[in-house]
Structures are given as C-alpha cells and as structure tokens.
Design a protein around this motif. Sequence first.
Motif, PDB file in Angstrom:
ATOM      1  N   PRO A   1       2.814  33.825  78.169  1.00 55.27           N
ATOM      2  CA  PRO A   1       1.377  34.146  78.130  1.00 55.27           C
ATOM      3  C   PRO A   1       1.072  35.452  77.416  1.00 55.27           C
ATOM      4  O   PRO A   1       0.677  36.444  78.033  1.00 55.27           O
ATOM      5  N   VAL A   2       1.246  35.454  76.091  1.00 53.44           N
ATOM      6  CA  VAL A   2       0.944  36.661  75.315  1.00 53.44           C
ATOM      7  C   VAL A   2      -0.465  36.605  74.717  1.00 53.44           C
ATOM      8  O   VAL A   2      -1.007  37.642  74.316  1.00 53.44           O
ATOM      9  N   LEU A   3      -1.068  35.425  74.623  1.00 53.72           N
ATOM     10  CA  LEU A   3      -2.438  35.310  74.145  1.00 53.72           C
ATOM     11  C   LEU A   3      -3.411  35.651  75.274  1.00 53.72           C
ATOM     12  O   LEU A   3      -3.033  35.651  76.455  1.00 53.72           O
ATOM     13  N   PRO A   4      -4.678  35.940  74.942  1.00 53.82           N
ATOM     14  CA  PRO A   4      -5.651  36.223  76.009  1.00 53.82           C
ATOM     15  C   PRO A   4      -5.756  35.086  77.029  1.00 53.82           C
ATOM     16  O   PRO A   4      -6.029  35.327  78.205  1.00 53.82           O
ATOM     17  N   ALA A   5      -5.533  33.852  76.587  1.00 54.51           N
ATOM     18  CA  ALA A   5      -5.555  32.703  77.491  1.00 54.51           C
ATOM     19  C   ALA A   5      -4.870  31.543  76.785  1.00 54.51           C
ATOM     20  O   ALA A   5      -4.686  31.546  75.567  1.00 54.51           O
ATOM     21  N   ALA A   6      -4.481  30.546  77.558  1.00 62.17           N
ATOM     22  CA  ALA A   6      -3.889  29.325  77.005  1.00 62.17           C
ATOM     23  C   ALA A   6      -4.333  28.152  77.857  1.00 62.17           C
ATOM     24  O   ALA A   6      -4.627  28.306  79.054  1.00 62.17           O
ATOM     25  N   GLN A   7      -4.394  26.984  77.233  1.00 57.60           N
ATOM     26  CA  GLN A   7      -4.839  25.773  77.916  1.00 57.60           C
ATOM     27  C   GLN A   7      -3.880  24.639  77.635  1.00 57.60           C
ATOM     28  O   GLN A   7      -3.327  24.535  76.526  1.00 57.60           O
ATOM     29  N   VAL A   8      -3.653  23.779  78.612  1.00 59.60           N
ATOM     30  CA  VAL A   8      -2.800  22.613  78.455  1.00 59.60           C
ATOM     31  C   VAL A   8      -3.350  21.480  79.304  1.00 59.60           C
ATOM     32  O   VAL A   8      -3.934  21.719  80.375  1.00 59.60           O
ATOM     33  N   LEU A   9      -3.200  20.250  78.833  1.00 58.98           N
ATOM     34  CA  LEU A   9      -3.513  19.068  79.622  1.00 58.98           C
ATOM     35  C   LEU A   9      -2.196  18.511  80.146  1.00 58.98           C
ATOM     36  O   LEU A   9      -1.341  18.082  79.353  1.00 58.98           O
TER      37      LEU A   9
ATOM     38  N   ARG B   1      -5.390  22.702  82.545  1.00 64.53           N
ATOM     39  CA  ARG B   1      -5.018  23.972  83.154  1.00 64.53           C
ATOM     40  C   ARG B   1      -5.320  25.098  82.186  1.00 64.53           C
ATOM     41  O   ARG B   1      -5.122  24.968  80.977  1.00 64.53           O
ATOM     42  N   ILE B   2      -5.789  26.223  82.724  1.00 63.30           N
ATOM     43  CA  ILE B   2      -6.034  27.436  81.941  1.00 63.30           C
ATOM     44  C   ILE B   2      -5.386  28.602  82.671  1.00 63.30           C
ATOM     45  O   ILE B   2      -5.489  28.707  83.897  1.00 63.30           O
ATOM     46  N   TYR B   3      -4.727  29.476  81.911  1.00 63.83           N
ATOM     47  CA  TYR B   3      -4.198  30.702  82.499  1.00 63.83           C
ATOM     48  C   TYR B   3      -4.406  31.836  81.504  1.00 63.83           C
ATOM     49  O   TYR B   3      -4.078  31.693  80.319  1.00 63.83           O
ATOM     50  N   GLY B   4      -4.989  32.934  81.978  1.00 56.38           N
ATOM     51  CA  GLY B   4      -5.225  34.032  81.058  1.00 56.38           C
ATOM     52  C   GLY B   4      -5.879  35.217  81.731  1.00 56.38           C
ATOM     53  O   GLY B   4      -5.844  35.371  82.963  1.00 56.38           O
ATOM     54  N   HIS B   5      -6.513  36.053  80.912  1.00 56.03           N
ATOM     55  CA  HIS B   5      -7.113  37.297  81.377  1.00 56.03           C
ATOM     56  C   HIS B   5      -8.603  37.163  81.676  1.00 56.03           C
ATOM     57  O   HIS B   5      -9.218  38.120  82.136  1.00 56.03           O
ATOM     58  N   GLY B   6      -9.189  36.006  81.400  1.00 54.37           N
ATOM     59  CA  GLY B   6     -10.614  35.829  81.623  1.00 54.37           C
ATOM     60  C   GLY B   6     -11.220  34.968  80.524  1.00 54.37           C
ATOM     61  O   GLY B   6     -10.512  34.397  79.689  1.00 54.37           O
ATOM     62  N   ASN B   7     -12.529  34.894  80.518  1.00 55.55           N
ATOM     63  CA  ASN B   7     -13.227  34.044  79.565  1.00 55.55           C
ATOM     64  C   ASN B   7     -13.379  34.729  78.209  1.00 55.55           C
ATOM     65  O   ASN B   7     -13.345  35.949  78.094  1.00 55.55           O
ATOM     66  N   ALA B   8     -13.546  33.904  77.193  1.00 52.30           N
ATOM     67  CA  ALA B   8     -13.715  34.415  75.836  1.00 52.30           C
ATOM     68  C   ALA B   8     -15.101  35.043  75.671  1.00 52.30           C
ATOM     69  O   ALA B   8     -15.984  34.917  76.531  1.00 52.30           O
ATOM     70  N   ARG B   9     -15.279  35.699  74.552  1.00 51.91           N
ATOM     71  CA  ARG B   9     -16.585  36.276  74.236  1.00 51.91           C
ATOM     72  C   ARG B   9     -17.592  35.172  73.946  1.00 51.91           C
ATOM     73  O   ARG B   9     -18.765  35.256  74.309  1.00 51.91           O
ATOM     74  N   ARG B  10     -17.111  34.129  73.282  1.00 51.98           N
ATOM     75  CA  ARG B  10     -17.928  32.956  72.952  1.00 51.98           C
ATOM     76  C   ARG B  10     -16.976  31.792  72.773  1.00 51.98           C
ATOM     77  O   ARG B  10     -15.901  31.947  72.193  1.00 51.98           O
ATOM     78  N   TRP B  11     -17.348  30.608  73.252  1.00 50.02           N
ATOM     79  CA  TRP B  11     -16.414  29.493  73.144  1.00 50.02           C
ATOM     80  C   TRP B  11     -17.154  28.151  73.147  1.00 50.02           C
ATOM     81  O   TRP B  11     -18.318  28.043  73.547  1.00 50.02           O
ATOM     82  N   ALA B  12     -16.436  27.132  72.689  1.00 47.41           N
ATOM     83  CA  ALA B  12     -16.880  25.744  72.775  1.00 47.41           C
ATOM     84  C   ALA B  12     -15.665  24.897  73.139  1.00 47.41           C
ATOM     85  O   ALA B  12     -14.535  25.197  72.724  1.00 47.41           O
TER      86      ALA B  12
END
Length: 455
Positions: free
Chosen positions: A263-271, A300-311
């Motif tokens: 987990p080096v990115l601000p967040a990551a997602q996987v199905l 699943r999402i794991y990270g530091h929080g929500n993005a500034r803007r996302w879709a």
Amino acid sequence: MLGELRLDTEDRARRVRLDLTVSSDRLLRPFGTTGTRATGRLRVFGWADDPRAEGEVEISPLARRRIRYRVTFTAGGRRMTLDGWKSLTARRPVASMTVLPYTLHDEDGVRIGTGTLRFPLATRLLPFLASFRFPRRQEPGAFLAPRWRGESGRTEVWYTTVTDPDTGTGLWLHHELTAPADGSAPYAHGWAAVFPENGPVRHARFGPAPWKPQGRGFDAAGAVAEPGRLTGSAENGALRWNLAERPADGPLFTFPRWSWRHPVLPAAQVLPAARASYDGTFTHDGTTLTLTAAPGASARIYGHGNARRWAWLHADLGGAAVLEIVAAVSTRPGLRRLPPLVFLRLRRHGRTWPRRGERGAVGWAGPGRFRADIALPTWTVTGRAGLRRIRVQVTQPPERTLTLDYTDPDGRHATCRNSERADAHVLLERWWFGGWRTEAEWTLSGTAHAEVGTR
C-alpha cells in the motif's frame, strides 16, 4: 495471426484475423504432448466475426512435431471448425513455427474452404513473449480479511452493489473501518441504500461502533460482510438485509496488483470477484425485496482516505463481461494538480484489458493516458491501449442519485453522489486494416453502478 481464407464457392480470398488466449492446467511438455484450451475472436472480412470462438490447441513440438489448432466459431448462424496444424521441421524452423495451413469445415463436417494464417514476428513477437503467465490462484474470500494493522490515518472499506433483475431496484451496502489520524480509537460504521425503480432513494446508517479485530471480514455495528454472507440492519431495523453471495469470476485488480499487496499509493481498490450473484432478502420500510441470482459485485478499498475528486463505475455488461473504472485526483501535494488518473479494467471472454492496471493512468511515461471528464449528471472516460480504444459515457439522473458525506481519518469531509441505477454507454473499437471498427457496444439503462465525489 493474420492470413486469408478461400471458400470453395468463391474465386477470391478473404482476409482473416485470429486472436486466441491459450491456457493449460499444467506446464508445457517439450518431449510430450500438451493439450490446452483456446478462446478468442475469429474474423473473416465480410463473412464472419465471432468474439466467442473456442477450441483447443495441441502442442507437441518433438513427440509429433506439430502444433494443431481446432477452433469452432459461428458464421451466418452456423457452426464452423477451423482445423489445421503447423508441421515443425528443423530445415525451416521459423516458417514452420509461424505458418498455419488450415481447412474449414461446416457443422456437418464437410469441407467448405482452405486458408493460411501467419504469425507476424515483427509486430507480435514481444507482446507474445510478454503474455506468458503462471496463473495465481486466489480465492475471492482471501481478499475480505481486514488489512488494517493498527496504523493511524487509515480507511478500509467493504462495499457491495447489486441490481435486482426482476424489479430494476439497485442496492448499495457500505461497511467502513476508520482509524483517525490523531491516534484516537478506530471505529466501524456504514450504511445501506435502496434505489427503487419507482420511488425515492432510501438510505440509513449503522454505527459508529468500536472496532474489534477479527479475521474474516467486517463484523461490527450489527452488520456483517464475510465470504459468502452479507447481513445486517440500520435505523432500528427500518432497513434489513440477509444475502448470500456467490462469486462468478476471479479477482479483478482495478489498480495495479502490486498496489494492493504493497500500500504505497494513497489508496487501492480490488474486486474479490469481478462478478457475483446474490440470493436473499432486503427489507426497507416494511417492503421486502426477494433476490434470486441478482447480478452485482463486492469490492475492497484500503488507503489514507478519499480522493480530492473522483468518479467510479461498475457495469455488468452481460455475457460474462464487466467494466470497472476509478478516475481520481489525489489530495497529495503535486498529484492534486494533475488531471484525473484513470484506472480502467474491462474483462470479457476471460481476458482483462488493458493488460496492466497502470496503463490507463500513466500511459507511456505520460503520453497516452486515458482521460476523464468528471461532471454531473454526465461524465466520460476515453482512452486507447494497443489496437483498442474505448469511450464510456455515464449518466446519473438526479432523481436516482443519493448524496452522502464521507469523513476522512484526518477529519476532513468529502461528498459523494452515488447512483445504483445509472445509465452507461460503452463503445469499444479496434484498429482493423487501416481504420477503427466497432468491436463491441453496450448500452445500460438503469443497471450501471456509479459515483462522483468532490470536496
């Protein structure tokens, strides 16, 4: 492979293209014979185009000195079989490995044509060598165990989206663990939402409640998200659910696979499973919805929080095809000045495109990135990778969209606008003999799952 076909009833040759994915349950045997499964697409210009061609490839380079292909496809409503083999010889090693003469038979076994296919070494050798894989076998349930190990400033999410095929109702279950950045005690919370075909969107929250470490998934505040099981209630039972989940596909890594392990990115997602089906009940305000083999997916999402803007988009395209998109602008200094980074994964016919998860986000060291125009009620994603390009247009009608607030571990807030009854149009094109041609096109009306988030 590229080549030509000459039908017995015609006096001209037709251009042919054959794209195959070949898989085996065991390693290749150079001194023996290895049977493999083959799936892919066979196109005969002006005569046939079957994206669900299937068959087998017999690989016997030394024992029988041949590689035999038997591929069945549909042309004009009839089943055809392409039967041919490469006869390997030391006198012409390159030609014998790259040239495939074949005979075409109809469904009655009668020969109707002959042809030759060639593997273009100059353009396809490197991608061919890079495509070899030793499949990683991972059960969907392995991705449901909590990732959090006591660090402050982390968010972990389990969420599920479902469409009832009988009523068109969309469902959204969101389970979240938040570990505040100030080091205070972690807490669990979430919500459930129902998007009826006729009627207003309804949602209710559960929690917050203390988080107790456990190994199977989320189990807190009266809600459970574990392998094969989703149960819970919210708002004193006004919303209740009891669902059985059956995975229908393997895991799908929206972000690069390594970003979930490290987990080096601000967040990551996987199905955990790209597609799943759901059986059970969902009750809201005294009305019980009974689900039978309802399509959907958990993520699943794991990270530091929500993005500034996302879709975000999850679209079950039918025919075992699924599209997942996350387009986001990071809150980190420097990254937040970039346009949205697009992570797009399209799985169809057992293959995932683009081949690498980071392809849409970084392109070729910058150029070639996929583009996202994030707005409401309509947002779009476009991009090209290899010989394919895609355009996705998503519409979230206001009356089918729910607005909710998110709280990050650092206490800052974000607003998401989610619709489990969104519309989507997906156009996939392929470069074919000097021009772009439609490879597949899908239109979803009220069955796409989408979200736009802002601060």
